[in-house]
Write a protein that holds these residues in place. Structure first.
Motif, PDB file in Angstrom:
ATOM      1  N   ARG A  80      32.920 -25.412 -19.054  1.00 54.39           N
ATOM      2  CA  ARG A  80      32.419 -25.332 -17.680  1.00 54.39           C
ATOM      3  C   ARG A  80      31.137 -26.139 -17.511  1.00 54.39           C
ATOM      4  NH1 ARG A  80      34.520 -20.115 -18.287  1.00 54.39           N
ATOM      5  NH2 ARG A  80      32.536 -19.268 -19.042  1.00 54.39           N
ATOM      6  N   VAL A  81      30.243 -26.068 -18.504  1.00 54.21           N
ATOM      7  CA  VAL A  81      29.003 -26.836 -18.425  1.00 54.21           C
ATOM      8  C   VAL A  81      29.296 -28.332 -18.459  1.00 54.21           C
ATOM      9  CG1 VAL A  81      26.864 -27.402 -19.656  1.00 54.21           C
ATOM     10  CG2 VAL A  81      27.541 -25.015 -19.362  1.00 54.21           C
ATOM     11  N   ALA A  82      30.240 -28.732 -19.329  1.00 53.12           N
ATOM     12  CA  ALA A  82      30.589 -30.152 -19.407  1.00 53.12           C
ATOM     13  C   ALA A  82      31.138 -30.657 -18.078  1.00 53.12           C
ATOM     14  CB  ALA A  82      31.618 -30.371 -20.521  1.00 53.12           C
ATOM     15  N   THR A  83      31.980 -29.843 -17.444  1.00 52.54           N
ATOM     16  CA  THR A  83      32.522 -30.225 -16.137  1.00 52.54           C
ATOM     17  C   THR A  83      31.414 -30.315 -15.091  1.00 52.54           C
ATOM     18  OG1 THR A  83      34.638 -29.165 -16.627  1.00 52.54           O
ATOM     19  CG2 THR A  83      34.132 -29.573 -14.307  1.00 52.54           C
ATOM     20  N   ALA A  84      30.488 -29.345 -15.128  1.00 53.21           N
ATOM     21  CA  ALA A  84      29.380 -29.357 -14.175  1.00 53.21           C
ATOM     22  C   ALA A  84      28.469 -30.547 -14.395  1.00 53.21           C
ATOM     23  CB  ALA A  84      28.589 -28.054 -14.279  1.00 53.21           C
ATOM     24  N   LEU A  85      28.236 -30.896 -15.667  1.00 53.08           N
ATOM     25  CA  LEU A  85      27.422 -32.079 -15.957  1.00 53.08           C
ATOM     26  C   LEU A  85      28.097 -33.344 -15.436  1.00 53.08           C
ATOM     27  CD1 LEU A  85      26.232 -31.263 -19.587  1.00 53.08           C
ATOM     28  CD2 LEU A  85      24.760 -31.558 -17.576  1.00 53.08           C
ATOM     29  N   ARG A  86      29.413 -33.408 -15.619  1.00 53.10           N
ATOM     30  CA  ARG A  86      30.159 -34.564 -15.117  1.00 53.10           C
ATOM     31  C   ARG A  86      30.048 -34.672 -13.609  1.00 53.10           C
ATOM     32  NH1 ARG A  86      36.095 -33.388 -15.414  1.00 53.10           N
ATOM     33  NH2 ARG A  86      35.522 -32.390 -13.448  1.00 53.10           N
ATOM     34  N   ASP A  87      30.085 -33.550 -12.920  1.00 52.93           N
ATOM     35  CA  ASP A  87      30.040 -33.547 -11.456  1.00 52.93           C
ATOM     36  C   ASP A  87      28.621 -33.419 -10.905  1.00 52.93           C
ATOM     37  OD1 ASP A  87      32.793 -33.677 -11.529  1.00 52.93           O
ATOM     38  OD2 ASP A  87      33.051 -31.502 -11.368  1.00 52.93           O
ATOM     39  N   GLN A  88      27.604 -33.533 -11.774  1.00 53.71           N
ATOM     40  CA  GLN A  88      26.189 -33.394 -11.382  1.00 53.71           C
ATOM     41  C   GLN A  88      25.918 -32.052 -10.699  1.00 53.71           C
ATOM     42  OE1 GLN A  88      27.388 -36.865  -9.869  1.00 53.71           O
ATOM     43  NE2 GLN A  88      27.481 -37.209 -12.050  1.00 53.71           N
ATOM     44  N   ASN A  89      26.512 -30.994 -11.233  1.00 53.67           N
ATOM     45  CA  ASN A  89      26.333 -29.662 -10.658  1.00 53.67           C
ATOM     46  C   ASN A  89      25.541 -28.724 -11.566  1.00 53.67           C
ATOM     47  OD1 ASN A  89      27.653 -30.041  -8.241  1.00 53.67           O
ATOM     48  ND2 ASN A  89      29.655 -29.498  -9.060  1.00 53.67           N
ATOM     49  N   TRP A  90      25.017 -29.242 -12.658  1.00 52.34           N
ATOM     50  CA  TRP A  90      24.308 -28.382 -13.597  1.00 52.34           C
ATOM     51  C   TRP A  90      23.166 -29.161 -14.222  1.00 52.34           C
ATOM     52  CZ3 TRP A  90      22.812 -28.088 -18.656  1.00 52.34           C
ATOM     53  CH2 TRP A  90      22.476 -26.817 -19.152  1.00 52.34           C
ATOM     54  N   GLY A  91      22.019 -28.494 -14.385  1.00 51.41           N
ATOM     55  CA  GLY A  91      20.884 -29.144 -15.032  1.00 51.41           C
ATOM     56  C   GLY A  91      19.639 -28.990 -14.184  1.00 51.41           C
ATOM     57  N   SER A  92      18.555 -29.601 -14.641  1.00 51.44           N
ATOM     58  CA  SER A  92      17.276 -29.499 -13.945  1.00 51.44           C
ATOM     59  C   SER A  92      16.693 -30.877 -13.693  1.00 51.44           C
ATOM     60  CB  SER A  92      16.287 -28.649 -14.756  1.00 51.44           C
ATOM     61  OG  SER A  92      16.034 -29.247 -16.007  1.00 51.44           O
ATOM     62  N   VAL A  93      15.953 -30.986 -12.598  1.00 46.49           N
ATOM     63  CA  VAL A  93      15.293 -32.232 -12.205  1.00 46.49           C
ATOM     64  C   VAL A  93      13.842 -31.901 -11.866  1.00 46.49           C
ATOM     65  CG1 VAL A  93      15.240 -34.156 -10.563  1.00 46.49           C
ATOM     66  CG2 VAL A  93      17.433 -33.172 -11.262  1.00 46.49           C
ATOM     67  N   SER A  94      12.920 -32.705 -12.357  1.00 47.95           N
ATOM     68  CA  SER A  94      11.511 -32.540 -11.996  1.00 47.95           C
ATOM     69  C   SER A  94      11.020 -33.835 -11.366  1.00 47.95           C
ATOM     70  CB  SER A  94      10.673 -32.200 -13.224  1.00 47.95           C
ATOM     71  OG  SER A  94      10.779 -33.219 -14.205  1.00 47.95           O
ATOM     72  N   LEU A  95      10.266 -33.723 -10.297  1.00 46.01           N
ATOM     73  CA  LEU A  95       9.744 -34.914  -9.629  1.00 46.01           C
ATOM     74  C   LEU A  95       8.348 -34.642  -9.112  1.00 46.01           C
ATOM     75  CD1 LEU A  95      11.080 -35.187  -6.024  1.00 46.01           C
ATOM     76  CD2 LEU A  95      12.021 -33.472  -7.534  1.00 46.01           C
ATOM     77  N   GLY A  96       7.567 -35.704  -9.049  1.00 41.71           N
ATOM     78  CA  GLY A  96       6.244 -35.636  -8.457  1.00 41.71           C
ATOM     79  C   GLY A  96       6.198 -36.544  -7.246  1.00 41.71           C
ATOM     80  N   ALA A  97       5.364 -36.215  -6.287  1.00 42.64           N
ATOM     81  CA  ALA A  97       5.285 -37.010  -5.065  1.00 42.64           C
ATOM     82  C   ALA A  97       3.915 -36.860  -4.441  1.00 42.64           C
ATOM     83  CB  ALA A  97       6.367 -36.602  -4.072  1.00 42.64           C
ATOM     84  N   PHE A  98       3.481 -37.898  -3.719  1.00 47.28           N
ATOM     85  CA  PHE A  98       2.191 -37.797  -3.043  1.00 47.28           C
ATOM     86  C   PHE A  98       2.265 -36.700  -1.983  1.00 47.28           C
ATOM     87  CE2 PHE A  98       4.543 -41.191  -0.895  1.00 47.28           C
ATOM     88  CZ  PHE A  98       4.339 -40.949   0.449  1.00 47.28           C
TER      89      PHE A  98
END
Length: 301
Positions: A80-98
């Motif tokens: 299930r995790v592999a499928t979610a990773l393939r579909d960009q449905n699992w994981g974390s993103v960090s971003l900085g912005a002004f």
């Protein structure tokens, strides 16, 4: 002992029959029996009591089956995790912005992406561009949106948009009826400046200095949001980035075009050495599409 033998054992236990296990695995009944016999030899004890065509699991088989089930649940979770990773449905993103774009624009973009991609997690940090570039270089965030290009070898900078600054005035100000405010119009006006640590401050001051326009700069605001509060209190006028003024709904403030142009750039900052991650790449593309629409709206105003 191998995975195929464990699969045969799990199928027999789940179906209660060698024949049905073969159907489930798409193999013949003798092949299932052979796999079970091999598995019993590997275990060193009998797994099933046989009475003609009927088989009954031993207590050892039942104990072993509980462990096998946990293994198959884990394998299913991996799938299930592999499928979610393939579909960009699992994981974390960090971003900085002004700060302006972090408060006014990105929350809606992030949430729209979250709604379409369940099981994703985000961390959005508001920071000044210099700190942001350092954070991307150190890979403390996956990417950043800055008003300055990166000046460190560890990052890659891509110019996204150039936006025109605006003048904000208190409602009822004697210049509020004008559609465009020129720097000359603000001669001797009470002026709310941004703090010296804000790069925008230098761009704005340069315009007035080159035109030799004197202002009464009695107040400095650390950020454009604070400048809005001072203008609303009728402490003076200010020139700010257009993102801070986007969809202004404060009746105490009017927003007007400013001349000559003070231009604010938006840069995408990414770490040069970072390994590609589909979820981050997908979110960056999504963000850039939304920013294109946002910039078009601002430039058309």
């Amino acid at each position: 002992m191998n995975v195929r033998q464990i699969e045969a054992f799990q199928a027999v236990m789940a179906s209660g029959s060698v024949t049905r296990a073969g159907e489930r695995l798409s193999i013949s009944q003798p092949a299932v029996s052979q796999l079970i016999a091999q598995f019993e030899r590997s275990c060193g004890f009998r797994l099933f009591n046989r009475q003609g065509s009927k088989i009954t699991p031993t207590r050892e088989a039942e104990a072993l089956y509980n462990e096998v089930q946990r293994m198959f649940i884990g394998v299913g979770q991996i799938a299930r995790v592999a499928t979610a990773l393939r579909d960009q449905n699992w994981g974390s993103v960090s971003l900085g912005a002004f700060p302006a774009i972090a408060r006014r624009v990105l929350p809606e973009i992030v949430w729209s992406f979250c709604e379409a991609h369940p099981d994703t997690r985000f961390r959005l940090e508001s920071m000044r561009s210099r700190s942001l570039i350092d954070a991307v270089a150190a890979q403390h965030v996956d990417f950043g949106l800055s008003i300055l290009p990166g000046d460190r070898p560890e990052v890659i900078s891509a110019h996204l948009h150039r936006l025109r600054g605006v003048c904000i005035l208190p409602a009822g100000h004697h210049l509020a009826d004008r559609r465009t405010i020129h720097a000359h119009d603000l001669a001797d006006e009470d002026f709310v400046s941004l703090g010296p640590q804000d790069h925008s401050r230098f761009m704005i001051d340069r315009v007035f200095d080159e035109l030799k326009v004197a202002r009464r700069s009695r107040i400095e605001a650390g950020q454009s949001e604070t400048a809005f509060s001072f203008v609303a209190a009728k402490a003076g006028v200010a020139v700010v980035d257009p993102i801070s003024a986007f969809n202004n709904d404060d009746p105490r403030i009017v927003v007007r075009r400013f001349e000559p142009a003070v231009e604010f750039d938006i840069w995408l900052i990414r770490p040069k050495a970072a390994r590609s991650f589909n979820l981050v790449d997908s979110f960056v593309s999504f963000t850039l599409e939304r920013l294109d629409l946002f910039a078009s709206t601002l430039n058309a105003a």
